[in-house]
Design an enzyme around this catalytic site. Structure first.
Site, short mmCIF file in Angstrom:
data_model
loop_
_atom_site.label_atom_id
_atom_site.label_comp_id
_atom_site.label_asym_id
_atom_site.label_seq_id
_atom_site.Cartn_x
_atom_site.Cartn_y
_atom_site.Cartn_z
N LEU A 139 0.76 -1.37 -0.05
CA LEU A 139 0.10 -0.24 0.07
C LEU A 139 0.81 1.41 -0.09
O LEU A 139 1.85 1.49 0.70
CB LEU A 139 -1.04 0.05 1.32
CG LEU A 139 -2.01 -1.17 1.21
CD1 LEU A 139 -2.73 -1.34 2.71
CD2 LEU A 139 -3.01 -0.74 0.43
N CYS A 140 0.53 2.26 -0.69
CA CYS A 140 1.16 3.35 -0.78
C CYS A 140 1.36 4.08 0.59
O CYS A 140 2.37 4.50 0.85
CB CYS A 140 0.19 4.51 -1.84
SG CYS A 140 0.63 6.12 -2.01
#
Lengths: 261, 125
Positions: A139-140
Site C-alpha cells: 500500500l502506498c
C-alpha cells in the site's frame, strides 16, 4: 507558456475512465504548453495499483477483497480510493516542474503542506531515514518516499511513525508528465483494518473535510507557486475528449492491462 | 564515449555498430534524474518499431518513464540481464547499461539526431 492554470472539477467516474482521463491530461498539457489539473472522485471505492505491482499481491491482500481494481499508468504502491482527495496534474517536459521527477512532486506537496498549515495541521515533506518502512510495501500509504507528505497530530512533536497523508506518482511521457495522487481524508471503512490508514482524521479527529474544502485553497497555492492564476474550466475534462477517452478506458479496463504483471 | 553517438530529445542514445546494427541506451543525465530505479520492461526481440515509439518502460521509486526508439527499425537483441541489474545503468550507462540493439531501417536517420554537444546544451537549458 500561458498565465493560467486550467483546472477541471470532475465528478465521480470508474477506475478505467479516471486513468484514461489522467493519461489524456498529459496530452492536454503538451497541447496547451502549460500545467493543467483535474480534481476527481470515484463512483465506488476502488483500488489503484502501481504500473508494475504484481497483480498477485492484490489478490493476496484479503483486506481489499471484492473491491474493483484498476492499474495506474504511474509507479508507486496501491491506493484505496473513496475517502480521499484525488488529483492529477500534467506539465510539459519543458516546464520547470517537468524536468526531473522531484520538482513536480515537491511543488504539489509543498503547496499542500502550506494549505494544511492554514488549517492548523503540521505536515512536512518526508526525508528518508533508516526508520522508514519497506520501500516495497503493497500500500502506498505504508511506504515512505522523498517528498511524501507526513503529518503530526495537533500539539505533538514530529515522530518517525507519524502517518503519511499524501502520496503521488508519475508517468513521464515524451512531451509531458502526468502526476496523480491522493490526500487521504478519513479511513476507508470498505477495507479490512489491516489496510485501513488514518489520513487527516488521524491527526485532526475533531474535524470533517470534503475534498473541495482543501482542494480550492491548495490549487490557489499551486497557482501562486507557478505565478499564474487558477482558471476553472467549464464541464468535465472527459467531456473534452470522449472518443479518445473511451478508447483508452477500454485499455485500462482490460484484463491484459490489469494483470500485465 | 564514441564520437558517432547520437541522442534523442527524450534522452536515449544510439551508437552505430558493425553489421548495420545500432546500440541504444539512456543517457547518464536521464538515469540520474530518475534516481532509484526499481523495474524495467524490455521489448520482445523481433519487434518492428518506428522512431519515437515506446520500446519499453522503466520505473523509479515514484515515476514510470517510457523508453523511446530513437530511429525506426527492428529490435534484434535486448540486454536481458539489465532488469535484474538496474544499478548497471547508473554505473555504466554508455557501456554495460545498453538496453537494446536495433537494425535501423535507414541508417541515415541517425544523422538527424543530436550530437553530443547539442544534447549537452539541451540538458543544460
Amino acid at each position: 507558456m500561458t498565465s493560467t492554470l486550467p483546472v477541471w472539477w470532475d465528478g465521480p467516474a470508474d477506475g478505467p475512465t479516471n486513468m484514461a482521463a489522467d493519461e489524456l491530461l498529459a496530452a492536454e498539457a503538451a497541447r496547451r504548453e502549460c500545467p493543467v489539473v483535474r480534481i476527481y472522485s470515484w463512483t465506488r471505492p476502488t483500488v489503484s495499483l502501481g504500473a508494475f505491482q504484481p497483480f498477485a499481491e492484490a489478490t493476496a491482500c484479503a483486506a481489499i477483497a471484492g473491491l474493483p481494481i484498476v492499474r495506474r499508468p504511474s509507479g508507486g504502491g496501491a491506493i484505496l480510493h473513496g475517502t480521499d482527495l484525488t488529483y492529477a496534474v500534467a506539465v510539459p517536459r519543458t516546464h520547470p516542474w517537468g524536468g526531473g521527477p522531484q520538482a513536480l512532486y515537491d511543488g504539489m506537496h509543498a503547496a499542500m503542506a502550506a494549505t494544511l498549515a492554514q488549517f492548523g495541521i503540521a505536515a512536512r515533506l518526508h526525508v528518508p531515514s533508516l526508520a522508514d518502512p519497506p520501500a516495497d510495501a503493497f500500500l502506498c500509504f505504508q511506504r515512505r518516499s522523498p517528498g511524501d507528505l507526513i503529518a503530526s497530530p495537533a500539539g505533538q512533536a514530529p515522530r518517525a511513525d507519524d502517518p503519511k497523508v499524501m502520496g503521488s506518482a508519475q508517468r513521464r511521457l515524451g512531451t509531458a508528465v502526468v502526476q496523480h495522487g491522493s490526500l487521504l481524508l478519513t479511513p476507508n471503512r470498505e477495507v479490512g483494518p489491516e489496510a485501513r490508514q488514518g489520513g487527516l482524521a488521524a491527526v485532526d479527529p475533531g474535524r470533517s473535510w470534503t475534498p473541495r474544502d482543501i482542494a480550492e485553497p491548495w490549487l490557489n497555492r499551486v497557482a501562486a507557486a507557478l505565478v499564474v492564476s487558477l482558471a476553472p474550466q467549464r464541464g468535465s475534462f472527459p467531456e473534452t475528449c470522449p472518443e479518445a477517452l473511451a478508447e483508452r478506458a477500454g485499455r485500462f479496463g482490460s484484463d491484459d492491462w490489469t494483470r500485465r504483471r | 564515449m564514441a564520437a558517432d553517438m547520437r541522442f534523442a530529445k527524450t534522452h536515449e542514445w544510439i551508437r552505430p555498430e558493425a553489421g548495420g546494427l545500432a546500440t541504444v541506451g539512456i543517457s547518464a543525465y536521464a538515469v540520474e534524474a530518475l534516481t532509484d530505479l526499481v523495474f524495467m520492461q524490455l521489448p520482445p526481440v523481433g519487434r518492428k518499431v518506428k522512431a519515437g515509439e515506446s520500446i519499453g518502460e522503466i520505473e523509479s521509486v515514484k515515476a514510470v518513464s517510457d523508453l523511446y526508439a530513437p530511429v525506426s527499425g527492428e529490435i534484434v537483441e535486448v540486454n536481458a540481464a539489465l532488469p535484474n541489474e538496474l544499478e548497471t545503468l547508473g554505473r555504466d550507462p554508455y557501456g554495460a547499461g545498453w538496453i537494446v540493439r536495433i537494425r535501423p531501417d535507414d541508417p541515415a536517420e541517425l544523422a538527424q539526431l543530436l550530437d553530443r554537444s547539442a544534447y549537452d546544451m539541451l540538458v543544460k537549458s
